[in-house]
Enzyme design. Structure first.
Site, PDB file in Angstrom:
ATOM      1  N   ASP A  12       6.891   3.399  -6.063  1.00 45.78           N
ATOM      2  CA  ASP A  12       7.689   2.106  -5.682  1.00 45.78           C
ATOM      3  C   ASP A  12       9.085   1.224  -6.867  1.00 45.78           C
ATOM      4  O   ASP A  12       8.589   0.559  -7.866  1.00 45.78           O
ATOM      5  CB  ASP A  12       6.556   0.768  -5.840  1.00 45.78           C
ATOM      6  CG  ASP A  12       6.778  -0.152  -5.097  1.00 45.78           C
ATOM      7  OD1 ASP A  12       8.127  -0.850  -4.458  1.00 45.78           O
ATOM      8  OD2 ASP A  12       6.167  -1.010  -4.091  1.00 45.78           O
ATOM      9  N   ASP A 110      12.603   2.673  -0.939  1.00 46.76           N
ATOM     10  CA  ASP A 110      12.006   2.297  -2.069  1.00 46.76           C
ATOM     11  C   ASP A 110      10.672   2.633  -2.037  1.00 46.76           C
ATOM     12  O   ASP A 110      10.211   1.930  -3.153  1.00 46.76           O
ATOM     13  CB  ASP A 110      12.718   1.457  -2.483  1.00 46.76           C
ATOM     14  CG  ASP A 110      11.786  -0.174  -1.566  1.00 46.76           C
ATOM     15  OD1 ASP A 110      11.474   0.308  -0.190  1.00 46.76           O
ATOM     16  OD2 ASP A 110      12.182  -1.388  -2.099  1.00 46.76           O
ATOM     17  N   GLU A 111      10.516   3.836  -1.236  1.00 45.50           N
ATOM     18  CA  GLU A 111       9.219   4.020  -1.584  1.00 45.50           C
ATOM     19  C   GLU A 111       8.629   5.786  -1.464  1.00 45.50           C
ATOM     20  O   GLU A 111       9.178   6.012  -0.204  1.00 45.50           O
ATOM     21  CB  GLU A 111       7.810   2.928  -0.660  1.00 45.50           C
ATOM     22  CG  GLU A 111       8.122   0.791  -1.078  1.00 45.50           C
ATOM     23  CD  GLU A 111       7.030   0.956  -0.411  1.00 45.50           C
ATOM     24  OE1 GLU A 111       6.465   0.074  -0.756  1.00 45.50           O
ATOM     25  OE2 GLU A 111       7.475   1.238   1.432  1.00 45.50           O
TER      26      GLU A 111
END
EC number: 2.7.7.7
Length: 221
Positions: A12, A110-111
């Protein structure tokens, strides 16, 4: 007999849009920074996309109207969202992650979830070592900090990462899963927001294990 567990690493990227702006504008670092999606109706209409931790400490949250953020954090720096730039950073980081995984699932900009089971030959401690190496490599190549969760499955990897932010490394070993689940608060499960958590608390469900004593029909309602 050697027990073969899956080893999942969840990555993350910390306060991603704001962190990219800090990398590109080092003068923002250490100051409250808010990345905004301006709707264009008026000068301040729109919503907060991401705030760095300095701005979060002042109470700024993602999704909050810009005007409200400006009231509680007038001294913060407000910048417009630059999606193509963040996407370029994201793509480079995802490519880097891809090299370390048997399989990758990009969950959002973003993960990402990495299955590294074969890469580390089913050895959990090697999985933790790989997670450390991944953090280090992203920091060296892109100046971006990430929080990582290492666990036997995706959901546990995400939960332990969420508990380890920012710039953390959370681990749930296969031998720790049962104890972890027994102690898990219901609102720490991804997808259970504050409203649902409150409803469940009213039914006497504080911890995940409390659902075991509930009847299904009651829960279904």
């Amino acid at each position: 007999h050697h027990h073969h567990h899956h080893i999942v690493i969840f990555v993350d990227f910390d306060y991603f849009f704001a962190q990219v702006e800090e990398v590109l504008n080092p003068q923002y670092k250490g100051k409250p920074l808010v990345v905004c999606v301006y709707s264009g109706r008026t000068k301040t209409s729109g919503a907060v996309a991401t705030a760095n931790y300095e701005a979060r400490k002042l109470g700024v949250k993602a999704g909050m109207p810009i005007i409200k953020a400006m009231q509680i954090a007038p001294s913060a720096i407000y910048v417009p969202m630059r999606k193509p730039i963040y996407e370029a950073f994201s793509n480079r980081i995802m490519n880097l992650l891809n090299k370390h995984a048997d399989k990758i699932e990009v969950a959002s900009i973003d993960e990402a979830y990495l299955d590294v089971t074969n890469k580390v030959e089913g050895n959990f401690e090697n999985g933790i070592e790989l997670a450390r190496k991944i953090k280090q490599e992203i920091l060296e190549k892109e100046k971006i900090t990430v929080t990582v969760g290492v666990a036997p499955n995706k959901i546990l990897a995400k939960i332990i990462a969420d508990k380890s932010k920012p710039n953390g490394l959370g681990v749930i070993r296969p031998t720790e899963v049962q104890d972890f689940l027994n102690e898990l608060d219901i609102d720490e499960i991804p997808g259970i927001g504050s409203v649902l958590a409150r409803r469940l608390n009213e039914l006497g469900i504080q911890k995940l294990r409390d659902i075991l004593s509930k009847n299904y029909n009651e829960l279904e309602k």
